[in-house]
Design an enzyme around this catalytic site. Structure first.
Site, short mmCIF file in Angstrom:
data_model
loop_
_atom_site.label_atom_id
_atom_site.label_comp_id
_atom_site.label_asym_id
_atom_site.label_seq_id
_atom_site.Cartn_x
_atom_site.Cartn_y
_atom_site.Cartn_z
N LYS A 94 8.40 -13.91 -11.34
CA LYS A 94 7.30 -13.08 -10.83
C LYS A 94 6.19 -12.95 -11.88
CE LYS A 94 4.82 -10.05 -8.76
NZ LYS A 94 3.92 -10.48 -7.70
N CYS B 277 -2.29 -6.51 -10.25
CA CYS B 277 -1.21 -7.46 -10.60
C CYS B 277 -1.63 -8.41 -11.72
CB CYS B 277 -0.82 -8.28 -9.37
SG CYS B 277 0.10 -7.32 -8.16
N1 LIG Z 1 0.47 -4.36 -3.86
C1 LIG Z 1 0.78 -5.62 -4.06
O1 LIG Z 1 0.10 -6.51 -3.56
C2 LIG Z 1 2.01 -6.01 -4.88
C3 LIG Z 1 2.40 -7.36 -4.89
C4 LIG Z 1 3.54 -7.71 -5.61
C5 LIG Z 1 4.26 -6.74 -6.31
N2 LIG Z 1 3.85 -5.44 -6.30
C6 LIG Z 1 4.65 -4.47 -7.04
O2 LIG Z 1 5.36 -3.63 -6.12
C7 LIG Z 1 5.54 -2.33 -6.69
C8 LIG Z 1 4.97 -1.30 -5.74
O3 LIG Z 1 3.57 -1.55 -5.61
P1 LIG Z 1 2.69 -0.95 -4.44
O4 LIG Z 1 1.39 -1.65 -4.50
O5 LIG Z 1 3.47 -0.94 -3.17
O6 LIG Z 1 2.53 0.57 -4.98
P2 LIG Z 1 1.86 1.81 -4.22
O7 LIG Z 1 1.29 2.65 -5.29
O8 LIG Z 1 1.02 1.33 -3.09
O9 LIG Z 1 3.11 2.57 -3.57
C9 LIG Z 1 4.17 3.09 -4.28
C10 LIG Z 1 4.71 4.32 -3.54
O10 LIG Z 1 5.89 4.74 -4.24
C11 LIG Z 1 5.95 6.17 -4.19
N3 LIG Z 1 6.87 6.59 -5.24
C12 LIG Z 1 6.67 6.74 -6.57
N4 LIG Z 1 7.80 7.08 -7.20
C13 LIG Z 1 8.75 7.16 -6.24
C14 LIG Z 1 10.15 7.46 -6.26
N5 LIG Z 1 10.78 7.74 -7.40
N6 LIG Z 1 10.82 7.46 -5.09
C15 LIG Z 1 10.18 7.17 -3.93
N7 LIG Z 1 8.89 6.87 -3.85
C16 LIG Z 1 8.19 6.87 -4.99
C17 LIG Z 1 4.51 6.60 -4.34
O11 LIG Z 1 4.31 7.89 -3.84
C18 LIG Z 1 3.78 5.53 -3.53
O12 LIG Z 1 3.56 5.94 -2.18
C19 LIG Z 1 4.83 -2.37 -8.05
O13 LIG Z 1 5.78 -2.69 -9.03
C20 LIG Z 1 3.85 -3.50 -7.89
O14 LIG Z 1 3.50 -4.06 -9.14
C21 LIG Z 1 2.74 -5.05 -5.57
#
Ligand SMILES: NC(=O)c1ccc[n+]([C@@H]2O[C@H](COP(=O)([O-])OP(=O)(O)OC[C@H]3O[C@@H](n4cnc5c(N)ncnc54)[C@H](O)[C@@H]3O)[C@@H](O)[C@H]2O)c1
Length: 403
Positions: free
Chosen positions: A202, A256
């Site tokens: 990743k 990212c």
């Molecule tokens: N957005 C993308 O395009 C993308 C792509 C690949 C990987 N990622 C990775 O995926 C992960 C999540 O990213 P995202 O964009 O979905 O984040 P986001 O900020 O959109 O959502 C994360 C959610 O998690 C919740 N949260 C925080 N701590 C928590 C806990 N302990 N228990 C339950 N809920 C909790 C928050 O309230 C929030 O709603 C990150 O590591 C990110 O780097 C994101």
């Protein structure tokens, strides 16, 4: 019987995954620690702008296959999609992942599968396993795997299904179970490996794009110094069957590509030379754009900054170089800068410049700085640009050569 799935973190990754799994007939229990997120989702409204998600959310809630929770209910599969931001010292912040692991511990049962999808430093899955074993020494078999996400915002629902997927377990049995789980909804290939390899895959993907874009940006600086059109150079170089240079711009944005390379460099700082260099090239390109625009402002030019989002046709401002450049110029030249971004309704906090409509921006003289290649900007009549200084970091207004 399809497994019950408890998903922690209902953001850009967790929510579409939850909605998709429910649409495939799986029982999905969505958990988010933010009560405002839960309340909005419970009303059937998605808090992320992503095609198709809201309709599937609403259907999942209506059929009862998707439910929302404050704390994790028992399930066969636990999926962690919580944030993993970068700390001020550029070290990955894993507190949300560990908090999620602590939250699921009481709900775990023998033979459960725990999948981590949050972008994570190498070794995170093993650290989570250690934490869970310490919290639940009574459990015999617990299967942990890492399943990185590589979806493109704006196309998440399609790419969740179509993209090839890597799934790496801490044990061969965990890998087997993770691969079987993803086959419930992935039409692309599901490729099993070990957890640490999956974690590094990743990070390597995003670091590759960062290094390649830094190369394109370095080319843009060299071409500019020699009076050449970098877009033409890259288009012709890419006709080589084994060359694929990405596009230059004002710098890399989004949460990212601008962030994940640091996770990789942190794994072995003494070995990582190219990755920090790419980040430094990125910073230098931003500084160069600011310096060129500042020279115009010092000569008395008003600056029209086109675009604040980090890429075309989205409203996403996370790590956006366009926003950072505009804010830096506005701070240095108060009253001389206007910003235009048709995807935003209000100026972001701290911008320091008014957000105006295109017509208003072009109603008075001023130099044009293209920072985001929104489709709306490509439609600007060329006559509006006549007689204005132009810094086009995206190559939006360059004359196409035939051939
Ligand atoms: N957005 C993308 O395009 C993308 C792509 C690949 C990987 N990622 C990775 O995926 C992960 C999540 O990213 P995202 O964009 O979905 O984040 P986001 O900020 O959109 O959502 C994360 C959610 O998690 C919740 N949260 C925080 N701590 C928590 C806990 N302990 N228990 C339950 N809920 C909790 C928050 O309230 C929030 O709603 C990150 O590591 C990110 O780097 C994101």
């Amino acid at each position: 019987m399809p497994p019950r799935v408890t998903i922690l973190g209902l953001g850009y990754i967790g929510l579409p995954t939850a909605a998709l799994l429910a649409s495939r007939g799986l029982r999905v229990q969505g958990v988010d620690t933010n009560p405002a997120v839960r309340a909005q989702l419970a009303a059937g409204r998605a808090h992320i702008a992503e095609p198709e998600v809201e309709a599937l959310l609403e259907r999942g809630l209506r059929t009862g296959l998707l439910s929302l929770h404050e704390t994790p209910p028992p399930a066969e599969v636990f999926l962690l999609a919580v944030p993993t931001p970068l700390g001020p010292d550029r070290a990955p912040v894993l507190e949300h992942v560990f908090a999620a692991a602590r939250a699921i511990a009481p709900a775990l049962a023998e033979d459960n599968l725990v999948l981590i999808e949050s972008t994570s430093p190498i070794g995170t899955t093993a650290r989570v396993a250690e934490l869970l074993r310490a919290l639940r020494p009574d459990l015999g078999a617990l299967h942990l795997a890492y399943g990185p996400e590589r979806v493109l915002p704006g196309r998440i629902m399609t790419e969740l299904v179509e993209n090839d997927r890597v799934a790496g377990g801490l044990t061969p049995e965990a890998t087997r179970r993770a691969v079987a789980f993803y086959r419930h909804f992935v039409r692309g290939a599901v490729l099993g490996t070990d957890a640490a390899t999956a974690e590094m895959v990743k990070l390597a993907e995003n670091a590759f794009r960062d290094v390649n874009i830094a190369f394109a940006n370095e080319l843009s600086l060299i071409a500019e110094a020699r009076g050449l059109d970098v877009w033409r150079v890259i288009a012709l170089a890419n006709r080589h069957p084994r060359v694929n240079i990405l596009r230059p711009g004002p710098g890399v944005g989004g949460h990212c590509i601008a962030v994940d390379p640091w996770f990789l460099a942190a794994a072995a700082p003494e070995a990582a030379r190219l990755i920090p260099a790419a980040r430094a090239v990125d910073a230098a390109k931003r500084a160069h754009v600011i310096a060129r625009a500042a020279a115009l402002a010092e000569a008395g030019e008003r600056l029209i900054c086109l675009g604040l989002a980090f890429k075309a046709d989205v409203e996403d401002l996370r790590e956006s170089p366009a926003l950072a450049i505009t804010a830096a110029l506005a701070q240095r030249f108060p009253g001389q800068v206007v910003a235009v971004d048709p995807h935003l309704a209000a100026p972001p906090e701290g911008l320091g410049a008014p957000l105006v409509a295109l017509e208003e921006a072009f109603a008075a003289p001023g130099a044009v700085l293209v920072l985001t290649d929104h489709a709306a900007f490509a439609r600007i009549p060329r006559a509006w640009l006549a007689g204005r200084a132009l810094i086009d970091t995206r190559g939006l207004f360059r004359e196409e050569e035939s051939g």
